[in-house]
Scaffold this motif. Structure first.
Motif, PDB file in Angstrom:
ATOM      1  N   ASN A 213       7.919  -7.394  -5.909  1.00  0.00           N
ATOM      2  CA  ASN A 213       6.806  -6.506  -5.593  1.00  0.00           C
ATOM      3  C   ASN A 213       7.254  -5.253  -4.834  1.00  0.00           C
ATOM      4  OD1 ASN A 213       4.272  -5.512  -5.000  1.00  0.00           O
ATOM      5  ND2 ASN A 213       3.616  -7.271  -3.765  1.00  0.00           N
ATOM      6  N   VAL A 214       6.581  -4.159  -5.109  1.00  0.00           N
ATOM      7  CA  VAL A 214       6.860  -2.920  -4.370  1.00  0.00           C
ATOM      8  C   VAL A 214       6.477  -3.042  -2.888  1.00  0.00           C
ATOM      9  CG1 VAL A 214       6.779  -1.312  -6.292  1.00  0.00           C
ATOM     10  CG2 VAL A 214       4.636  -1.974  -5.174  1.00  0.00           C
ATOM     11  N   ASN A 215       5.529  -3.925  -2.601  1.00  0.00           N
ATOM     12  CA  ASN A 215       5.256  -4.269  -1.200  1.00  0.00           C
ATOM     13  C   ASN A 215       6.245  -5.372  -0.849  1.00  0.00           C
ATOM     14  OD1 ASN A 215       2.956  -2.540  -0.904  1.00  0.00           O
ATOM     15  ND2 ASN A 215       1.830  -4.004  -2.167  1.00  0.00           N
ATOM     16  N   VAL A 216       7.267  -5.021  -0.104  1.00  0.00           N
ATOM     17  CA  VAL A 216       8.376  -5.948   0.123  1.00  0.00           C
ATOM     18  C   VAL A 216       8.140  -6.684   1.440  1.00  0.00           C
ATOM     19  CG1 VAL A 216      10.881  -6.136   0.330  1.00  0.00           C
ATOM     20  CG2 VAL A 216       9.887  -4.369  -1.127  1.00  0.00           C
ATOM     21  N   HIS A 217       7.916  -7.971   1.349  1.00  0.00           N
ATOM     22  CA  HIS A 217       7.605  -8.754   2.539  1.00  0.00           C
ATOM     23  C   HIS A 217       8.892  -9.317   3.158  1.00  0.00           C
ATOM     24  CE1 HIS A 217       3.535  -8.116   1.239  1.00  0.00           C
ATOM     25  NE2 HIS A 217       3.779  -8.698   0.075  1.00  0.00           N
ATOM     26  N   SER A 298       3.341   4.424   2.286  1.00  0.00           N
ATOM     27  CA  SER A 298       2.214   4.246   1.378  1.00  0.00           C
ATOM     28  C   SER A 298       1.525   2.941   1.731  1.00  0.00           C
ATOM     29  CB  SER A 298       2.758   4.211  -0.052  1.00  0.00           C
ATOM     30  OG  SER A 298       1.828   3.679  -0.954  1.00  0.00           O
ATOM     31  N   GLU A 299       0.228   3.020   1.969  1.00  0.00           N
ATOM     32  CA  GLU A 299      -0.563   1.818   2.267  1.00  0.00           C
ATOM     33  C   GLU A 299       0.136   0.962   3.331  1.00  0.00           C
ATOM     34  OE1 GLU A 299      -1.262   0.178  -1.695  1.00  0.00           O
ATOM     35  OE2 GLU A 299      -2.989   1.499  -1.930  1.00  0.00           O
ATOM     36  N   HIS A 300       0.471   1.584   4.413  1.00  0.00           N
ATOM     37  CA  HIS A 300       1.053   0.923   5.593  1.00  0.00           C
ATOM     38  C   HIS A 300       2.493   0.427   5.396  1.00  0.00           C
ATOM     39  CE1 HIS A 300      -3.022   1.240   7.017  1.00  0.00           C
ATOM     40  NE2 HIS A 300      -3.462   0.443   6.064  1.00  0.00           N
ATOM     41  N   CYS A 333       5.637   7.878  -5.846  1.00  0.00           N
ATOM     42  CA  CYS A 333       4.861   8.995  -5.285  1.00  0.00           C
ATOM     43  C   CYS A 333       3.442   8.597  -4.903  1.00  0.00           C
ATOM     44  CB  CYS A 333       4.805  10.141  -6.296  1.00  0.00           C
ATOM     45  SG  CYS A 333       6.404  10.855  -6.612  1.00  0.00           S
ATOM     46  N   PHE A 334       3.201   7.302  -4.847  1.00  0.00           N
ATOM     47  CA  PHE A 334       1.859   6.805  -4.516  1.00  0.00           C
ATOM     48  C   PHE A 334       1.668   6.900  -3.001  1.00  0.00           C
ATOM     49  CE2 PHE A 334      -1.036   2.970  -4.121  1.00  0.00           C
ATOM     50  CZ  PHE A 334      -2.126   3.584  -4.714  1.00  0.00           C
ATOM     51  N   VAL A 335       1.642   8.121  -2.515  1.00  0.00           N
ATOM     52  CA  VAL A 335       1.599   8.363  -1.073  1.00  0.00           C
ATOM     53  C   VAL A 335       0.311   9.113  -0.755  1.00  0.00           C
ATOM     54  CG1 VAL A 335       2.769   9.520   0.845  1.00  0.00           C
ATOM     55  CG2 VAL A 335       4.124   8.465  -0.970  1.00  0.00           C
ATOM     56  N   TYR A 336      -0.526   8.525   0.055  1.00  0.00           N
ATOM     57  CA  TYR A 336      -1.792   9.162   0.425  1.00  0.00           C
ATOM     58  C   TYR A 336      -2.256   8.570   1.740  1.00  0.00           C
ATOM     59  CZ  TYR A 336      -4.026   4.826  -1.055  1.00  0.00           C
ATOM     60  OH  TYR A 336      -4.383   3.509  -1.153  1.00  0.00           O
ATOM     61  N   TYR A 551     -18.253   3.445   1.678  1.00  0.00           N
ATOM     62  CA  TYR A 551     -18.275   3.547   3.140  1.00  0.00           C
ATOM     63  C   TYR A 551     -17.002   2.985   3.760  1.00  0.00           C
ATOM     64  CZ  TYR A 551     -23.010   4.781   2.018  1.00  0.00           C
ATOM     65  OH  TYR A 551     -24.090   5.417   1.485  1.00  0.00           O
ATOM     66  N   SER A 552     -15.926   2.938   2.972  1.00  0.00           N
ATOM     67  CA  SER A 552     -14.653   2.496   3.547  1.00  0.00           C
ATOM     68  C   SER A 552     -13.729   3.707   3.659  1.00  0.00           C
ATOM     69  CB  SER A 552     -14.027   1.395   2.696  1.00  0.00           C
ATOM     70  OG  SER A 552     -13.201   1.958   1.720  1.00  0.00           O
ATOM     71  N   ARG A 553     -12.524   3.478   4.168  1.00  0.00           N
ATOM     72  CA  ARG A 553     -11.684   4.615   4.521  1.00  0.00           C
ATOM     73  C   ARG A 553     -10.643   4.981   3.465  1.00  0.00           C
ATOM     74  NH1 ARG A 553     -10.205   4.813  10.701  1.00  0.00           N
ATOM     75  NH2 ARG A 553     -10.300   6.988  10.069  1.00  0.00           N
ATOM     76  N   TRP A 554     -10.704   4.353   2.292  1.00  0.00           N
ATOM     77  CA  TRP A 554      -9.617   4.587   1.337  1.00  0.00           C
ATOM     78  C   TRP A 554      -9.731   5.930   0.610  1.00  0.00           C
ATOM     79  CZ3 TRP A 554      -5.372   1.449   1.050  1.00  0.00           C
ATOM     80  CH2 TRP A 554      -5.466   0.238   1.762  1.00  0.00           C
TER      81      TRP A 554
END
Ligand code: GCU
Length: 692
Positions: A213-217, A298-300, A333-336, A551-554
């Motif tokens: 996964n790109v989210n590496v735990h 990206s996403e924390h 580049c999924f940076v926001y 109404y969320s912050r994304w």
């Protein structure tokens, strides 16, 4: 596992037409092969033998001398096998002499009657592999071989699959069961399944895979250490045999977490040395290791921003470590900013990737590739193409698709995505004037890039049929075929897949292809309207929840109120996002009159009474598409069940269940969306249908 579900498009069903089987058997009974000990080519011949056993009831004999009068000759083009650039034939479009690249192949039929031969020339072992799979496709779809004379080579260099698998066995956004790679924090023990996956990928020409996964735990952060590398090297070996290079997703903060270095600052010497040592160790275990996939800031996830550095600093540090070994850095580049305040109307998630990366053009090292999602948001059913394509003329770029149907029905709904992907690839960015399509940017030709290609998030898991929904296999198949040649048609790919998967009954082929081709528009019609996206349940991303993200912050708003809906991204009154495109796209999207209907609400905020090019008001369009979409979903079920008696019971039942659920769920979507907009707008349906 031997079920029809498991075999996917490599069914190799027995060929019952005796005449045809006799012709194929005569040609393929003897294989004259000169494979220069290429492991990949030998894997190809093994595949051929297994397929012939299954389809024709023969096992081809392998010989180095010609004894039979008809035979199949397989060779690697010896003259220039290393470089793979020998001129050897005409391309399949008849465009004159072409050079056969290392991954290319030529298939040629000569002679007639009892004196026929079929010659496969590969630019390397990989060329042979792709040629064999091509031949097997012809056989399985009962095509004549007489007069065959084709040369094929992949249009895109990097043809990659990204697994979002975690060591605990889960798959992020996985809808097909657990990981085939991991369970309970370890690698799985039986790798037959991995091998079959490698076969499936190679059969459609894919040549690279990142296995985590790109989210590496926590555990996966250690994949780049001696604790895990010996096992990963074994996995790399399985893929290597099928011409697939292994990559790992890495944690940017690894030096800090596991390296005993007090920082992960990319400009810190100790950090840089740590990555170099790590790269050396990886290549000791896996000499042809592909490189790193990186999700940073990206996403924390950690990244260079924490140290006041930019993404060029971060990517170049890793690139420097991999460079001596020929490795690549694939930097996403999924940076926001996912912590947006809804009152802030100038921040726009759609703008983020362009704003972050375009100023860095020209600063990345040669072995860095930027991986860009197809749209500026996140794999919605409809989005414009990311304006980053074409905006960086001195940077290697990889396009990222998502085969996993995160936002498109999660493999419970059928949604054949190849038509969507084709629209992206065919989109003219006008970066260098007319004819600057995305496909020419990502194949590297427009700006003469050294590395380029297309990657996609996989949709497979441990489910017997790999993809949860059997029809979702078509997306994995289609991805491979399309990146091999983006000029293939979506219909053509659907037909190939159907024939290989279900056989050549013409009614069956027509019904299944028709279903696939209708499925994306149908899914779009009963979900979020006119390109505005989202409206799905937060986090799970399945099922309708119109205000779930509002109404969320994304930063994924639709701004629906009693008067209207849509996001104003124009230059004069909105976020200015439209200006990120080249002309004439910028002006077209910016203008309310010229903006295409299907993207209207992505670019403009309009009253419900706004009249679309179709002649309907926005509100009536919403009602109509949702009523029609739910009906069309029921139609898919009806079409499929007409195949009872033709499709084997296993697959008939599996797909019927999913389609029945889809039909019900589509009604739910219809009702939630219609009720929401009826209550917001107060405008009744012109046709007086039931809106709750
Ligand atoms: C989406 C998806 C996440 C994923 C992310 C990414 O936001 O929902 O699960 O991690 O994309 O592409 O990195």
């Amino acid at each position: 596992m031997n079920s029809t579900l498991y075999q996917a498009w490599l069914q190799y069903a027995p060929i019952k037409d005796e005449e045809l089987a006799a012709v194929y058997s005569r040609l393929l009974g003897t294989v004259v092969a000169d494979l220069q000990q290429s492991r990949v080519a030998n894997a190809a011949i093994q595949e051929l033998r297994n397929a012939c056993r299954s389809m024709l009831g023969i096992v081809p004999s392998i010989t180095s001398e010609v004894r039979a009068s008809s035979y199949f000759e397989v060779r690697i083009h010896a003259a220039d096998a290393e470089e793979g650039t020998e001129e050897i034939g005409e391309d399949s479009m008849g465009a004159g002499r072409v050079r056969l690249g290392a991954e290319g192949f030529r298939l040629e039929h000569r002679g007639h009657g009892q004196q026929e031969k079929l010659i496969l020339t590969g630019g390397s072992g990989k060329g042979v592999l792709y040629g064999v799979f091509h031949l097997l496709r012809l056989l399985a779809s009962h095509q004549p071989l007489t007069g065959l004379n084709i040369t094929e080579q992949p249009v895109n260099g990097l043809r990659m699959i990204n697994q979002w698998d975690n060591a605990d066995g889960s798959v992020e956004r996985g809808y097909s069961g657990h990981s085939i790679f991991y369970e309970n924090g370890r690698f799985t023990e039986n790798w037959d399944r991995v091998r079959d996956y490698a076969r499936l990928l190679a059969s459609v020409g894919l040549n690279a895979i990142s296995i985590n996964n790109v989210n590496v735990h926590e555990i996966e952060t250690k994949f780049i250490t001696a604790e895990y590398l010996p096992t990963i090297a074994q996995l790399a070996d399985i893929f290597r045999e099928y011409g697939i290079t292994l990559y790992l997703s890495i944690n940017f903060a690894a030096p800090l977490h596991i390296g005993g270095v007090p920082t992960s600052d990319p400009l810190n010497e100790e950090v840089r040395q740590w990555w170099k040592d790590t790269a050396d160790e990886i290549y000791d275990h896996i000499p042809d290791f592909g490189g790193f996939v990186v999700k940073a800031d990206s996403e924390h996830r950690p990244g260079p921003f924490a140290y006041g550095r930019d993404h060029a600093d971060g990517a170049n540090m890793l690139a420097e470590a991999l460079e001596p070994h020929g490795g690549l850095v694939i930097w996403r580049c999924f940076v926001y900013n996912c912590m947006q305040d809804w009152r802030d109307r100038s921040t726009d998630r759609a703008r983020a990737a362009y704003d972050h990366f375009t100023p860095l053009d020209g600063r990345f090292k040669d072995n860095v590739l930027l991986q860009i999602k197809n749209g500026p948001m996140d794999f919605q059913v409809r989005e414009p193409v990311s304006p980053l394509f074409g905006s960086m003329k001195e940077t290697n770029q990889v396009l990222e698709f998502q085969i996993a149907q995160e936002y498109t029905g999660q493999q419970r709904h059928v949604c054949y995505l190849v038509p969507q992907w084709k629209e992206v690839l065919d989109f003219d960015t006008y970066a260098n004037g007319t004819g600057s399509e995305v496909k020419k940017i990502v194949d590297g030709s427009l700006h003469g890039m050294k590395y380029s290609g297309i990657a996609a998030v996989s949709n497979i898991g441990k489910d017997e049929n790999w993809t949860g929904h059997t029809l979702a296999q078509a997306n994995l198949y289609g991805f491979g075929r399309l990146v091999w040649n983006p000029d293939m048609s979506a219909e053509g790919i659907a037909e190939e897949w159907t024939r290989l998967t279900f056989g050549n009954d013409e009614t069956e082929v027509a019904v299944v292809c028709g279903m696939l081709m209708r499925s994306w528009p149908i899914y779009e019609s009963y979900t979020s309207p006119l390109g505005v996206g989202w409206m799905i349940t937060p986090h799970t991303h399945y099922g309708p929840d119109v205000d779930g993200y509002e109404y969320s912050r994304w930063g994924t708003y639709h701004f629906a109120d009693r008067d209207g809906i849509g996001v104003d991204r124009t230059v004069a009154t909105g976020t200015g996002y439209t200006a990120q495109y080249f002309e004439p796209n910028a002006a077209r999207y910016d203008s309310l009159e010229d903006c295409p209907d299907e993207l209207l609400l992505f670019f403009h905020h309009v009253p419900y009474s706004h009249v679309l090019k179709s002649g309907k008001t926005v509100i009536q369009h919403i009602y109509d598409t949702h009523f029609e979409g739910a009906e069309a979903a029921a139609g898919l079920l009806k079409a499929w069940t007409s195949l009872a008696g033709k499709v084997d019971l296993e697959r008939l039942t599996q797909v019927t269940e999913r389609l029945a659920d889809q039909a019900e769920h589509a009604k739910h979507w219809r009702d939630v969306i219609n009720t929401y907009f009826y209550r917001k707008s107060g405008v009744p349906d012109a046709q007086g249908r039931t809106i709750y």
